[in-house]
Design a protein around this motif. Structure first.
Motif, PDB file in Angstrom:
ATOM      1  N   ASP A 124       0.843  -1.195   0.000  1.00 36.89           N
ATOM      2  CA  ASP A 124       0.000   0.000   0.000  1.00 36.89           C
ATOM      3  C   ASP A 124       0.881   1.249   0.000  1.00 36.89           C
ATOM      4  OD1 ASP A 124      -1.868   1.982   0.345  1.00 36.89           O
ATOM      5  OD2 ASP A 124      -2.745   1.168   2.175  1.00 36.89           O
ATOM      6  N   LEU A 125       1.310   1.660  -1.179  1.00 35.08           N
ATOM      7  CA  LEU A 125       2.178   2.827  -1.293  1.00 35.08           C
ATOM      8  C   LEU A 125       1.469   4.108  -0.859  1.00 35.08           C
ATOM      9  CD1 LEU A 125       3.902   2.189  -4.743  1.00 35.08           C
ATOM     10  CD2 LEU A 125       4.941   1.940  -2.488  1.00 35.08           C
ATOM     11  N   THR A 126       0.193   4.229  -1.165  1.00 40.24           N
ATOM     12  CA  THR A 126      -0.524   5.467  -0.848  1.00 40.24           C
ATOM     13  C   THR A 126      -0.535   5.740   0.647  1.00 40.24           C
ATOM     14  OG1 THR A 126      -1.911   5.290  -2.822  1.00 40.24           O
ATOM     15  CG2 THR A 126      -2.733   6.663  -1.021  1.00 40.24           C
ATOM     16  N   SER A 127      -0.801   4.728   1.454  1.00 43.56           N
ATOM     17  CA  SER A 127      -0.812   4.924   2.907  1.00 43.56           C
ATOM     18  C   SER A 127       0.558   5.330   3.415  1.00 43.56           C
ATOM     19  CB  SER A 127      -1.283   3.647   3.615  1.00 43.56           C
ATOM     20  OG  SER A 127      -2.646   3.417   3.361  1.00 43.56           O
ATOM     21  N   LEU A 128       1.608   4.693   2.902  1.00 47.12           N
ATOM     22  CA  LEU A 128       2.959   5.062   3.322  1.00 47.12           C
ATOM     23  C   LEU A 128       3.275   6.493   2.911  1.00 47.12           C
ATOM     24  CD1 LEU A 128       5.788   4.551   4.434  1.00 47.12           C
ATOM     25  CD2 LEU A 128       6.391   3.536   2.226  1.00 47.12           C
ATOM     26  N   SER A 145      14.589   5.931  -3.951  1.00 46.24           N
ATOM     27  CA  SER A 145      15.174   5.121  -5.013  1.00 46.24           C
ATOM     28  C   SER A 145      14.436   3.783  -5.009  1.00 46.24           C
ATOM     29  CB  SER A 145      16.673   4.910  -4.781  1.00 46.24           C
ATOM     30  OG  SER A 145      17.188   4.004  -5.742  1.00 46.24           O
ATOM     31  N   ALA A 146      13.717   3.517  -6.076  1.00 41.43           N
ATOM     32  CA  ALA A 146      12.971   2.259  -6.199  1.00 41.43           C
ATOM     33  C   ALA A 146      13.628   1.384  -7.264  1.00 41.43           C
ATOM     34  CB  ALA A 146      11.525   2.551  -6.586  1.00 41.43           C
ATOM     35  N   LEU A 147      13.509   0.078  -7.108  1.00 42.38           N
ATOM     36  CA  LEU A 147      13.887  -0.778  -8.229  1.00 42.38           C
ATOM     37  C   LEU A 147      12.977  -0.424  -9.394  1.00 42.38           C
ATOM     38  CD1 LEU A 147      14.457  -4.294  -6.605  1.00 42.38           C
ATOM     39  CD2 LEU A 147      16.167  -2.641  -7.361  1.00 42.38           C
ATOM     40  N   HIS A 148      13.560  -0.185 -10.533  1.00 40.14           N
ATOM     41  CA  HIS A 148      12.801   0.286 -11.683  1.00 40.14           C
ATOM     42  C   HIS A 148      11.723  -0.736 -12.071  1.00 40.14           C
ATOM     43  CE1 HIS A 148      11.837   1.981 -15.590  1.00 40.14           C
ATOM     44  NE2 HIS A 148      12.597   3.021 -15.307  1.00 40.14           N
ATOM     45  N   PRO A 149      10.514  -0.285 -12.382  1.00 38.78           N
ATOM     46  CA  PRO A 149       9.473  -1.230 -12.789  1.00 38.78           C
ATOM     47  C   PRO A 149       9.864  -2.112 -13.983  1.00 38.78           C
ATOM     48  CG  PRO A 149       8.488   0.882 -12.281  1.00 38.78           C
ATOM     49  CD  PRO A 149       9.981   1.090 -12.224  1.00 38.78           C
ATOM     50  N   MET A 150      10.709  -1.603 -14.868  1.00 34.74           N
ATOM     51  CA  MET A 150      11.175  -2.455 -15.963  1.00 34.74           C
ATOM     52  C   MET A 150      12.083  -3.569 -15.454  1.00 34.74           C
ATOM     53  SD  MET A 150       9.803  -1.719 -18.771  1.00 34.74           S
ATOM     54  CE  MET A 150      10.902  -2.640 -19.846  1.00 34.74           C
ATOM     55  N   SER A 151      12.749  -3.326 -14.328  1.00 33.15           N
ATOM     56  CA  SER A 151      13.598  -4.344 -13.727  1.00 33.15           C
ATOM     57  C   SER A 151      12.767  -5.386 -12.986  1.00 33.15           C
ATOM     58  CB  SER A 151      14.606  -3.686 -12.769  1.00 33.15           C
ATOM     59  OG  SER A 151      15.443  -4.645 -12.182  1.00 33.15           O
ATOM     60  N   TYR A 202       3.468   4.238  -8.569  1.00 37.58           N
ATOM     61  CA  TYR A 202       4.323   5.124  -7.773  1.00 37.58           C
ATOM     62  C   TYR A 202       3.807   6.559  -7.825  1.00 37.58           C
ATOM     63  CZ  TYR A 202       7.955   1.601  -7.014  1.00 37.58           C
ATOM     64  OH  TYR A 202       8.641   0.488  -6.603  1.00 37.58           O
ATOM     65  N   PHE A 203       3.509   7.043  -9.005  1.00 37.63           N
ATOM     66  CA  PHE A 203       3.171   8.453  -9.134  1.00 37.63           C
ATOM     67  C   PHE A 203       1.729   8.759  -8.752  1.00 37.63           C
ATOM     68  CE2 PHE A 203       7.057   7.926 -11.505  1.00 37.63           C
ATOM     69  CZ  PHE A 203       7.818   8.915 -10.901  1.00 37.63           C
ATOM     70  N   TYR A 242      17.217   1.413 -11.610  1.00 38.96           N
ATOM     71  CA  TYR A 242      16.628   2.276 -10.576  1.00 38.96           C
ATOM     72  C   TYR A 242      15.714   3.339 -11.178  1.00 38.96           C
ATOM     73  CZ  TYR A 242      20.449   0.305  -7.832  1.00 38.96           C
ATOM     74  OH  TYR A 242      21.320  -0.552  -7.217  1.00 38.96           O
ATOM     75  N   LEU A 243      14.648   3.647 -10.439  1.00 36.73           N
ATOM     76  CA  LEU A 243      13.786   4.788 -10.685  1.00 36.73           C
ATOM     77  C   LEU A 243      13.883   5.664  -9.433  1.00 36.73           C
ATOM     78  CD1 LEU A 243      11.562   6.099 -12.518  1.00 36.73           C
ATOM     79  CD2 LEU A 243       9.900   4.877 -11.087  1.00 36.73           C
ATOM     80  N   ILE A 244      14.467   6.845  -9.573  1.00 38.37           N
ATOM     81  CA  ILE A 244      14.753   7.693  -8.413  1.00 38.37           C
ATOM     82  C   ILE A 244      13.982   9.007  -8.574  1.00 38.37           C
ATOM     83  CG2 ILE A 244      16.570   8.785  -7.037  1.00 38.37           C
ATOM     84  CD1 ILE A 244      18.536   6.757  -8.240  1.00 38.37           C
ATOM     85  N   PHE A 245      13.264   9.392  -7.528  1.00 37.09           N
ATOM     86  CA  PHE A 245      12.481  10.619  -7.633  1.00 37.09           C
ATOM     87  C   PHE A 245      12.558  11.443  -6.360  1.00 37.09           C
ATOM     88  CE2 PHE A 245       9.792   6.911  -6.874  1.00 37.09           C
ATOM     89  CZ  PHE A 245       9.052   7.235  -5.738  1.00 37.09           C
TER      90      PHE A 245
END
Length: 253
Positions: A124-128, A145-151, A202-203, A242-245
């Motif tokens: 549950d990303l939204t709650s976090l 920094s998340a593991l990239h969804p393509m990964s 994520y977004f 990585y997907l970093i935002f």
């Protein structure tokens, strides 16, 4: 039902720390330079490191003058983090805590909230993210920094261990622990169970939490890495790791 992430990481944490400390670690070569650029100056800032593991980033923040709190649900990882910080004479407030539960801090307690490759254990990303928004100062930032969804799309679905082609949709994934050769790993830690999140997930969670992305990075390996490990370089060039935002509070119009 929440994943038993604690059992997995208590079983394989020390082997992972050895794996992540090698000279060709993707975290050191690809992830860290991008994170350092996004984070900027942390001197005097109050920093919360979510899913801190053995503390590499907590220690990096503390070395640069930040007041750091690190949370990880694995006692093994927290023990390693404390050992390393003590060895370097750093005062860091490490606690064993599950970031899938409400964060045990008052509102606006931190200038910077940070997380490295821990979000794929959170369903549950939204709650976090809403809780992150709560404990982040109005002028603060969240860098993840998340593991990239393509990964993670290449991770087999938990009920399809013979999957050979990537699947972008479908959350629960299971892979053999990549660091089995780097230390003793009990049976509970021989497979990693996690969630694959799409880019939209994520977004959408960022937006639902009243936040907005200010910077986005998909770092690629430096060209010189090809001389060090050609196979890993080519893989990281084909599929982003990585997907970093960087995120801030969304201001009212």
């Amino acid at each position: 039902m929440p994943l038993d992430v604690k059992k997995i990481w208590d079983a394989c944490g020390r082997a992972f720390d050895s794996f992540n400390s090698t000279s060709d670690s993707l975290s050191e070569i690809i992830e860290r330079p991008a994170i350092q650029k996004l984070v900027g100056d942390v001197s005097g800032k109050r920093v919360l490191d979510l899913g801190c593991g053995a503390g590499p980033y907590s220690i990096w923040f503390a070395e640069r003058g930040a007041q750091v709190t690190g949370l990880d649900l694995s006692e093994t990882m927290i023990s390693l983090a404390k050992e390393k910080a003590e060895k370097q004479g750093l005062r860091i407030d490490f606690h064993a805590a599950d970031i899938r539960e409400p964060l045990p801090f008052p509102p606006a307690a931190f200038d910077l909230i940070f997380s490295a490759t821990a979000l794929h254990y959170v369903e549950d990303l939204t709650s976090l993210f809403r809780d992150i928004a709560r404990v982040m100062r109005q002028d603060g930032h969240f860098v993840a920094s998340a593991l990239h969804p393509m990964s993670t799309a290449y991770f087999p679905l938990a009920n399809e261990s013979d999957q050979h082609e990537p699947r972008y949709f479908g959350s629960l994934r299971s892979i053999e622990t990549p660091w089995l050769e780097y230390g003793e790993v009990a049976d509970e830690g021989r497979r990693i169970i996690c969630h694959h999140h799409t880019t939209a997930e994520y977004f959408n969670a960022v937006t639902a939490a009243g936040l907005r992305v200010t910077e986005l990075c998909e770092p690629q390996p430096p060209a010189e890495y090809a001389l060090q490990n050609a196979a890993r370089y080519e893989q990281a060039m084909r599929v982003p790791v990585y997907l970093i935002f960087k995120v801030e509070h969304r201001q009212a119009d």
